[in-house]
Design a protein around this motif. Structure first.
Motif, short mmCIF file in Angstrom:
data_model
loop_
_atom_site.label_atom_id
_atom_site.label_comp_id
_atom_site.label_asym_id
_atom_site.label_seq_id
_atom_site.Cartn_x
_atom_site.Cartn_y
_atom_site.Cartn_z
N UNK A 1 -7.89 -10.39 -5.39
CA UNK A 1 -9.31 -10.72 -5.27
C UNK A 1 -9.84 -10.89 -6.68
N UNK A 2 -10.51 -12.00 -6.92
CA UNK A 2 -11.12 -12.25 -8.22
C UNK A 2 -12.58 -11.87 -8.12
N UNK A 3 -13.00 -10.90 -8.89
CA UNK A 3 -14.40 -10.52 -8.95
C UNK A 3 -15.01 -11.38 -10.06
N UNK A 4 -15.93 -12.26 -9.69
CA UNK A 4 -16.38 -13.30 -10.62
C UNK A 4 -17.88 -13.18 -10.90
N UNK A 5 -18.22 -13.32 -12.17
CA UNK A 5 -19.62 -13.41 -12.60
C UNK A 5 -19.85 -14.86 -12.96
N UNK A 6 -20.82 -15.48 -12.32
CA UNK A 6 -21.09 -16.90 -12.55
C UNK A 6 -21.72 -17.12 -13.92
N UNK B 1 -11.68 -19.93 -2.53
CA UNK B 1 -10.34 -19.50 -2.12
C UNK B 1 -9.38 -20.34 -2.95
N UNK B 2 -8.37 -19.70 -3.53
CA UNK B 2 -7.43 -20.42 -4.40
C UNK B 2 -6.05 -20.47 -3.75
N UNK B 3 -5.51 -21.67 -3.71
CA UNK B 3 -4.15 -21.85 -3.21
C UNK B 3 -3.32 -22.49 -4.32
N UNK B 4 -2.04 -22.19 -4.33
CA UNK B 4 -1.15 -22.74 -5.35
C UNK B 4 -0.59 -24.09 -4.89
N UNK B 5 -0.55 -25.02 -5.83
CA UNK B 5 0.00 -26.36 -5.60
C UNK B 5 0.91 -26.70 -6.77
N UNK B 6 1.80 -27.66 -6.56
CA UNK B 6 2.72 -28.07 -7.62
C UNK B 6 2.16 -29.14 -8.53
N UNK B 7 1.20 -29.94 -8.03
CA UNK B 7 0.65 -31.07 -8.78
C UNK B 7 -0.84 -31.15 -8.49
N UNK C 1 2.08 -20.95 -12.21
CA UNK C 1 2.23 -20.22 -13.46
C UNK C 1 0.89 -19.95 -14.15
N UNK C 2 -0.21 -20.35 -13.54
CA UNK C 2 -1.54 -20.17 -14.13
C UNK C 2 -2.37 -19.10 -13.44
N UNK C 3 -2.35 -19.09 -12.10
CA UNK C 3 -3.20 -18.19 -11.33
C UNK C 3 -2.47 -17.76 -10.06
N UNK C 4 -2.72 -16.54 -9.59
CA UNK C 4 -2.17 -16.14 -8.30
C UNK C 4 -3.01 -16.71 -7.17
N UNK C 5 -2.46 -16.84 -5.97
CA UNK C 5 -3.32 -17.17 -4.83
C UNK C 5 -4.31 -16.02 -4.65
N UNK C 6 -5.57 -16.36 -4.37
CA UNK C 6 -6.60 -15.33 -4.29
C UNK C 6 -7.85 -15.87 -3.64
N UNK C 7 -8.81 -15.00 -3.43
CA UNK C 7 -10.16 -15.45 -3.13
C UNK C 7 -11.10 -14.75 -4.10
#
Length: 98
Positions: free
Chosen positions: A91-96, A7-13, A52-58
């Protein structure tokens, strides 16, 4: 059953956030650079990303991620594509990495 990778969350630092999470929880820093970090918990990973790099997502692991669109290869060897659910959630569909 499918697997949620992170799960991705946005942070400032990134560093400040990594330090905060490490001081409060038992986790492993699986990856970290100046633009994002991956914190591994026992059951799922938490990605800390800059706005500025990634959207919040899972992210969902998929052996057939390319079926959702062209994959972008990442520094850690994974490849993925972002899709949206009907409500507009990313949603990020990811291939490991192999």
């Amino acid at each position: 059953m499918d697997t949620i990778h992170h799960i991705a969350i946005q942070v400032d630092d990134i560093q400040q956030s990594v330090d905060w999470y490490k001081s409060r929880y038992q986790l492993k820093v699986a990856y970290q650079d100046e633009t994002w970090a991956l914190l591994q918990f026992a059951n799922v990973a938490l990605a800390l990303v800059l706005p500025n790099q990634h959207p919040p997502h899972f992210a969902i692991v998929s052996e057939h991620a390319e079926n959702y669109g062209p994959l972008q290869t990442h520094r850690d060897g994974t490849a993925s594509v972002y899709i949206q659910d009907p409500a507009g959630n990313q949603i990020e569909m990811i291939r490991l990495a192999k």
